[in-house]
Motif scaffolding. Structure first.
Motif, PDB file in Angstrom:
ATOM      1  N   ARG A  21       0.229  -1.143   0.206  1.00 32.02           N
ATOM      2  CA  ARG A  21      -0.349   0.221  -0.032  1.00 32.02           C
ATOM      3  C   ARG A  21       0.627   1.369   0.479  1.00 32.02           C
ATOM      4  NH1 ARG A  21      -2.098  -3.463   3.030  1.00 32.02           N
ATOM      5  NH2 ARG A  21      -3.886  -4.396   3.091  1.00 32.02           N
ATOM      6  N   ASN A  47      12.153 -11.323   6.659  1.00 33.84           N
ATOM      7  CA  ASN A  47      13.442 -10.093   7.882  1.00 33.84           C
ATOM      8  C   ASN A  47      14.279  -9.944   8.476  1.00 33.84           C
ATOM      9  OD1 ASN A  47      11.834  -9.963   9.232  1.00 33.84           O
ATOM     10  ND2 ASN A  47      10.181  -8.548   8.633  1.00 33.84           N
ATOM     11  N   PRO A  65       3.636  -5.673  12.248  1.00 32.42           N
ATOM     12  CA  PRO A  65       2.407  -6.006  12.882  1.00 32.42           C
ATOM     13  C   PRO A  65       2.373  -5.589  13.978  1.00 32.42           C
ATOM     14  CG  PRO A  65       3.333  -8.745  12.184  1.00 32.42           C
ATOM     15  CD  PRO A  65       4.439  -7.695  11.643  1.00 32.42           C
ATOM     16  N   PHE A  82      -2.972  -5.944   8.453  1.00 27.52           N
ATOM     17  CA  PHE A  82      -2.198  -5.854   9.651  1.00 27.52           C
ATOM     18  C   PHE A  82      -0.940  -6.903   9.882  1.00 27.52           C
ATOM     19  CE2 PHE A  82      -5.288  -3.115  11.153  1.00 27.52           C
ATOM     20  CZ  PHE A  82      -4.855  -1.404  11.481  1.00 27.52           C
ATOM     21  N   GLY A  83      -1.567  -7.975   8.986  1.00 28.34           N
ATOM     22  CA  GLY A  83      -0.788  -8.953   9.263  1.00 28.34           C
ATOM     23  C   GLY A  83      -0.552 -10.234  10.276  1.00 28.34           C
ATOM     24  N   VAL A  86       0.915 -13.450  11.510  1.00 28.84           N
ATOM     25  CA  VAL A  86       1.570 -13.935  12.184  1.00 28.84           C
ATOM     26  C   VAL A  86       1.789 -13.874  13.933  1.00 28.84           C
ATOM     27  CG1 VAL A  86       3.727 -12.971  12.554  1.00 28.84           C
ATOM     28  CG2 VAL A  86       3.732 -12.969  10.659  1.00 28.84           C
TER      29      VAL A  86
HETATM   30  C1  LIG Z   1       1.064  -4.303   9.130  1.00 27.62           C
HETATM   31  S1  LIG Z   1       1.655  -5.578   7.454  1.00 27.62           S
HETATM   32  C2  LIG Z   1       2.113  -4.610   6.667  1.00 27.62           C
HETATM   33  C3  LIG Z   1       1.407  -3.517   5.758  1.00 27.62           C
HETATM   34  C4  LIG Z   1       2.217  -2.825   4.595  1.00 27.62           C
HETATM   35  N1  LIG Z   1       2.901  -1.463   4.767  1.00 27.62           N
HETATM   36  C5  LIG Z   1       1.094  -2.008   3.857  1.00 27.62           C
HETATM   37  O1  LIG Z   1       1.540  -1.101   3.802  1.00 27.62           O
HETATM   38  O2  LIG Z   1       0.462  -3.082   3.025  1.00 27.62           O
HETATM   39  C6  LIG Z   1       3.078  -6.829   8.191  1.00 27.62           C
HETATM   40  C7  LIG Z   1       3.608  -7.437   6.954  1.00 27.62           C
HETATM   41  O3  LIG Z   1       4.263  -7.721   7.743  1.00 27.62           O
HETATM   42  C8  LIG Z   1       4.858  -9.225   7.234  1.00 27.62           C
HETATM   43  N2  LIG Z   1       5.725  -9.675   8.418  1.00 27.62           N
HETATM   44  C9  LIG Z   1       5.495 -10.655   9.337  1.00 27.62           C
HETATM   45  N3  LIG Z   1       5.813 -10.796   9.966  1.00 27.62           N
HETATM   46  C10 LIG Z   1       7.377 -10.901   9.073  1.00 27.62           C
HETATM   47  C11 LIG Z   1       8.767 -11.415   8.569  1.00 27.62           C
HETATM   48  N4  LIG Z   1       9.433 -12.501   9.933  1.00 27.62           N
HETATM   49  N5  LIG Z   1       9.596 -11.058   7.334  1.00 27.62           N
HETATM   50  C12 LIG Z   1       9.040 -10.631   6.512  1.00 27.62           C
HETATM   51  N6  LIG Z   1       7.280 -10.014   6.815  1.00 27.62           N
HETATM   52  C13 LIG Z   1       7.095 -10.850   7.908  1.00 27.62           C
HETATM   53  C14 LIG Z   1       3.584 -10.100   7.364  1.00 27.62           C
HETATM   54  O4  LIG Z   1       2.862 -10.818   7.084  1.00 27.62           O
HETATM   55  C15 LIG Z   1       2.582  -8.787   7.441  1.00 27.62           C
HETATM   56  O5  LIG Z   1       2.448  -8.833   5.757  1.00 27.62           O
END
Ligand SMILES: C[S@@+](CC[C@H](N)C(=O)[O-])C[C@H]1O[C@@H](n2cnc3c(N)ncnc32)[C@H](O)[C@@H]1O
Length: 188
Positions: A21, A47, A65, A82-83, A86
């Motif tokens: 987004r 990550n 998240p 919000f992911g 996880v």
């Molecule tokens: C709050 S969302 C991000 C929304 C994004 N900024 C957008 O604008 O669409 C958090 C994301 O982090 C990812 N996530 C969580 N832990 C992660 C990790 N260890 N490595 C990579 N991605 C991770 C989740 O799967 C989720 O899609």
């Protein structure tokens, strides 16, 4: 992104890209990773163990998240926004702060000298306790060698309110933060 880099960034990593987004309507070329393949990121990767060489990126963007485990609520669609695929455990206080140190260490590694980390982070109340996510992330950044340079407060239109919350003991969060870190000795 226009303000902080000393020159226009060439290599940008979104380390939690989800639906991308942040980049809608942007012409920038961005490498997006996410741990969940369902979001169809450019690269499925963790990550905290990134598949990139040292000093490869000019900018890393992070939006972890930030809402503890929720029940299913189709209207709010928390899981994809919000992911929340996880989960965090009771032993971790249902928080995600334990993921900050391994992430920031990796961000530091993949950033060039003078590179920037932009982190969107929200504090929240969970189990009657205020969770200081932004303070924890700032400390993790310092510990990894970053210099925290700035804190921007982003106001949201409305707080997240679950219909089952009848009484408020803390103010409803109407904001989150963008923390800006530089891989450098100094911000300026
Ligand atoms: C709050 S969302 C991000 C929304 C994004 N900024 C957008 O604008 O669409 C958090 C994301 O982090 C990812 N996530 C969580 N832990 C992660 C990790 N260890 N490595 C990579 N991605 C991770 C989740 O799967 C989720 O899609």
């Amino acid at each position: 992104m226009q303000f902080y880099p000393r020159k226009s960034p060439r290599r940008i990593l979104d380390a939690t890209v989800n639906g991308g987004r942040f980049w809608r309507g942007s012409k920038r070329t961005v490498v997006g990773i996410d741990i969940e393949s369902a979001h169809k990121p450019g690269i499925v990767a963790d990550n905290t163990r990134m598949p990139f060489a040292d000093a490869f990126f000019d900018v890393v963007v992070y939006d972890p998240p930030h809402i503890p485990n929720q029940g299913k609520d189709k209207q709010k669609d928390f899981n994809s926004r919000f992911g929340l695929g996880v989960k965090s455990t009771k032993e971790r206080g249902y928080a995600f702060t334990h993921t900050f140190p391994p992430f920031v260490a990796e961000a530091y590694r993949v950033l060039k000298d003078e590179g920037l980390l932009f982190a969107k982070i929200a504090d929240y109340v969970h189990d009657h306790c205020y969770q200081w996510a932004h303070a924890e992330l700032m400390q993790a950044g310092r510990d990894a060698g970053f210099v925290p340079c700035d804190c921007i407060i982003k106001i949201r239109k409305g707080p997240i309110i679950d219909p089952k919350w009848k009484v408020a003991h803390h103010s409803r969060r109407r904001h989150c933060y963008w923390l800006i870190f530089r891989k450098s000795e100094a911000c300026e």
